[in-house]
Design a protein around this motif. Sequence first.
Motif, PDB file in Angstrom:
ATOM      1  N   ASP A  56       0.871  -1.185   0.125  1.00  0.00           N
ATOM      2  CA  ASP A  56      -0.023   0.105   0.023  1.00  0.00           C
ATOM      3  C   ASP A  56       0.920   1.329   0.149  1.00  0.00           C
ATOM      4  O   ASP A  56       0.426   2.295  -0.650  1.00  0.00           O
ATOM      5  CB  ASP A  56      -0.953  -0.098   1.053  1.00  0.00           C
ATOM      6  CG  ASP A  56      -0.180  -0.351   2.524  1.00  0.00           C
ATOM      7  OD1 ASP A  56       0.810  -0.725   2.779  1.00  0.00           O
ATOM      8  OD2 ASP A  56      -1.051  -0.107   3.715  1.00  0.00           O
ATOM      9  N   VAL A  57       2.011   1.191   0.940  1.00  0.00           N
ATOM     10  CA  VAL A  57       2.879   2.339   0.717  1.00  0.00           C
ATOM     11  C   VAL A  57       3.484   2.528  -0.575  1.00  0.00           C
ATOM     12  O   VAL A  57       3.801   3.488  -1.167  1.00  0.00           O
ATOM     13  CB  VAL A  57       3.769   2.191   1.936  1.00  0.00           C
ATOM     14  CG1 VAL A  57       4.900   3.164   1.799  1.00  0.00           C
ATOM     15  CG2 VAL A  57       3.153   2.092   3.294  1.00  0.00           C
ATOM     16  N   VAL A  59       2.343   1.616  -3.398  1.00  0.00           N
ATOM     17  CA  VAL A  59       1.749   2.237  -4.697  1.00  0.00           C
ATOM     18  C   VAL A  59       0.991   3.625  -4.518  1.00  0.00           C
ATOM     19  O   VAL A  59       0.688   4.382  -5.322  1.00  0.00           O
ATOM     20  CB  VAL A  59       0.582   1.315  -5.082  1.00  0.00           C
ATOM     21  CG1 VAL A  59       1.213  -0.088  -5.481  1.00  0.00           C
ATOM     22  CG2 VAL A  59      -0.392   0.908  -4.074  1.00  0.00           C
ATOM     23  N   ALA A  60       1.094   4.121  -3.221  1.00  0.00           N
ATOM     24  CA  ALA A  60       0.477   5.531  -2.932  1.00  0.00           C
ATOM     25  C   ALA A  60       1.267   6.680  -3.644  1.00  0.00           C
ATOM     26  O   ALA A  60       2.387   6.808  -3.533  1.00  0.00           O
ATOM     27  CB  ALA A  60       0.824   5.679  -1.166  1.00  0.00           C
ATOM     28  N   ALA A  85      -3.791  -3.460  -4.373  1.00  0.00           N
ATOM     29  CA  ALA A  85      -3.317  -2.199  -3.662  1.00  0.00           C
ATOM     30  C   ALA A  85      -3.431  -0.944  -4.285  1.00  0.00           C
ATOM     31  O   ALA A  85      -3.516   0.098  -4.021  1.00  0.00           O
ATOM     32  CB  ALA A  85      -1.776  -2.636  -3.442  1.00  0.00           C
ATOM     33  N   ALA A  86      -3.442  -1.299  -5.619  1.00  0.00           N
ATOM     34  CA  ALA A  86      -3.597  -0.124  -6.800  1.00  0.00           C
ATOM     35  C   ALA A  86      -4.839   0.513  -6.677  1.00  0.00           C
ATOM     36  O   ALA A  86      -5.200   1.707  -6.716  1.00  0.00           O
ATOM     37  CB  ALA A  86      -3.182  -0.310  -8.033  1.00  0.00           C
ATOM     38  N   TRP A  88      -7.030   0.087  -4.221  1.00  0.00           N
ATOM     39  CA  TRP A  88      -7.305   0.871  -2.713  1.00  0.00           C
ATOM     40  C   TRP A  88      -6.608   2.249  -2.706  1.00  0.00           C
ATOM     41  O   TRP A  88      -7.058   2.971  -1.845  1.00  0.00           O
ATOM     42  CB  TRP A  88      -7.153  -0.056  -1.789  1.00  0.00           C
ATOM     43  CG  TRP A  88      -7.954  -1.237  -1.319  1.00  0.00           C
ATOM     44  CD1 TRP A  88      -7.982  -2.487  -1.959  1.00  0.00           C
ATOM     45  CD2 TRP A  88      -9.279  -0.976  -0.828  1.00  0.00           C
ATOM     46  NE1 TRP A  88      -9.074  -3.169  -1.530  1.00  0.00           N
ATOM     47  CE2 TRP A  88     -10.042  -2.176  -0.886  1.00  0.00           C
ATOM     48  CE3 TRP A  88      -9.672   0.056  -0.037  1.00  0.00           C
ATOM     49  CZ2 TRP A  88     -11.272  -2.387  -0.206  1.00  0.00           C
ATOM     50  CZ3 TRP A  88     -11.117  -0.021   0.491  1.00  0.00           C
ATOM     51  CH2 TRP A  88     -11.719  -1.406   0.405  1.00  0.00           C
ATOM     52  N   SER A  89      -5.328   2.449  -3.409  1.00  0.00           N
ATOM     53  CA  SER A  89      -4.816   3.729  -3.255  1.00  0.00           C
ATOM     54  C   SER A  89      -5.826   4.912  -3.711  1.00  0.00           C
ATOM     55  O   SER A  89      -5.530   5.956  -3.682  1.00  0.00           O
ATOM     56  CB  SER A  89      -3.632   3.518  -4.389  1.00  0.00           C
ATOM     57  OG  SER A  89      -3.793   3.571  -5.605  1.00  0.00           O
ATOM     58  N   GLN A  91      -5.669   5.812  -6.821  1.00  0.00           N
ATOM     59  CA  GLN A  91      -5.018   6.747  -7.929  1.00  0.00           C
ATOM     60  C   GLN A  91      -5.236   6.196  -9.247  1.00  0.00           C
ATOM     61  O   GLN A  91      -4.823   6.936 -10.262  1.00  0.00           O
ATOM     62  CB  GLN A  91      -3.676   6.430  -7.549  1.00  0.00           C
ATOM     63  CG  GLN A  91      -3.318   6.995  -6.356  1.00  0.00           C
ATOM     64  CD  GLN A  91      -2.962   8.566  -6.199  1.00  0.00           C
ATOM     65  OE1 GLN A  91      -2.662   8.813  -7.049  1.00  0.00           O
ATOM     66  NE2 GLN A  91      -3.308   9.024  -5.224  1.00  0.00           N
TER      67      GLN A  91
END
Length: 260
Positions: A56-57, A59-60, A85-86, A88-89, A91
């Motif tokens: 998560d960090v 891809v943030a 993860a992407a 949930w970011s 973005q």
Amino acid sequence: MAEQILVTGGTGQLGRVVVERLRAAEAPVRALSRRRRSSEGVEWTAGDLRDGRGIDVAVAGVGTVIHCATDYRREVQTVRTLVEAARWSGQTPHLVYVSIVGVDKIPMGYYQAKLAAEKVIADSGMPHTILRATQFHSLVRTILAGAARLPLVPVPKFRFQPVDVRDVAARLVELAQGEPRGRAADFGGPEVRTTEDLARALLAASGKGKRLVSVPVPVPGRIGRGYATGANLAPNHADGVVTFEQYLAEQGKPTALRYR
Ligand SMILES: NC(=O)c1ccc[n+]([C@@H]2O[C@H](COP(=O)([O-])OP(=O)(O)OC[C@H]3O[C@@H](n4cnc5c(N)ncnc54)[C@H](OP(=O)(O)O)[C@@H]3O)[C@@H](O)[C@H]2O)c1
């Protein structure tokens, strides 16, 4: 300011060249490894795509992910972790995935996993580009080096189109900086060559004066047939420029990217 680009597998054969290329172009680059690393001009981030730790960090805030990491036993799971993860970011970064020419035709376990991973990305609803490349020079060299140690060198009647990671890296960066394409055109090395011919080149480069006495080996089954019919080749996309001989001649020279 340009959006940051995450390179997963930033320590791998391909990923490290992608990182170096981006760094040299002064693009803001973050690189993922399972271990803590540091190097000039690169923001390293630690994370594991198997269990999701740190992803998560990683891809943030990034605008693009060039996914060069590979987990030979858990390819699909690791790609799923990255996609989730992407998502949930919040973005929706452009996901660029590197796959292999022939994954849909040669039923090897790893190839089947790469094909399934391609589908995870294509079905993710995220902007994406998938680039299938032919075998890297290093892989062809490794396959042939073992055989070349024998008195008679077994050579399956296959052809390869070995490609240099620098050529693939350049293409990946170009794709990453463009619009998402879905499945991009395949990317192959400059020459389609027989296994025998490549083995001869390897022996010549070794400088030991060993002569090739090849023994043709039939490889049965669907995997053998896949290779025998050239499913691993992209003759219409001989886009790479570095030949197998050039690659062999450069062995032992230091690579540009250094990290701790
Ligand atoms: N080799 C070929 O002939 C060929 C041909 C066409 C396409 N490809 C594709 O090109 C891509 C790159 O291949 P390569 O040969 O450069 O790979 P590689 O040298 O084996 O590097 C693998 C990378 O994956 C990272 N990694 C492994 N497991 C991970 C995990 N669980 N979480 C996070 N990172 C992980 C490693 O980083 P750390 O160890 O630092 O964590 C390493 O940087 C692959 O997708 C491959 O399928 C290869």
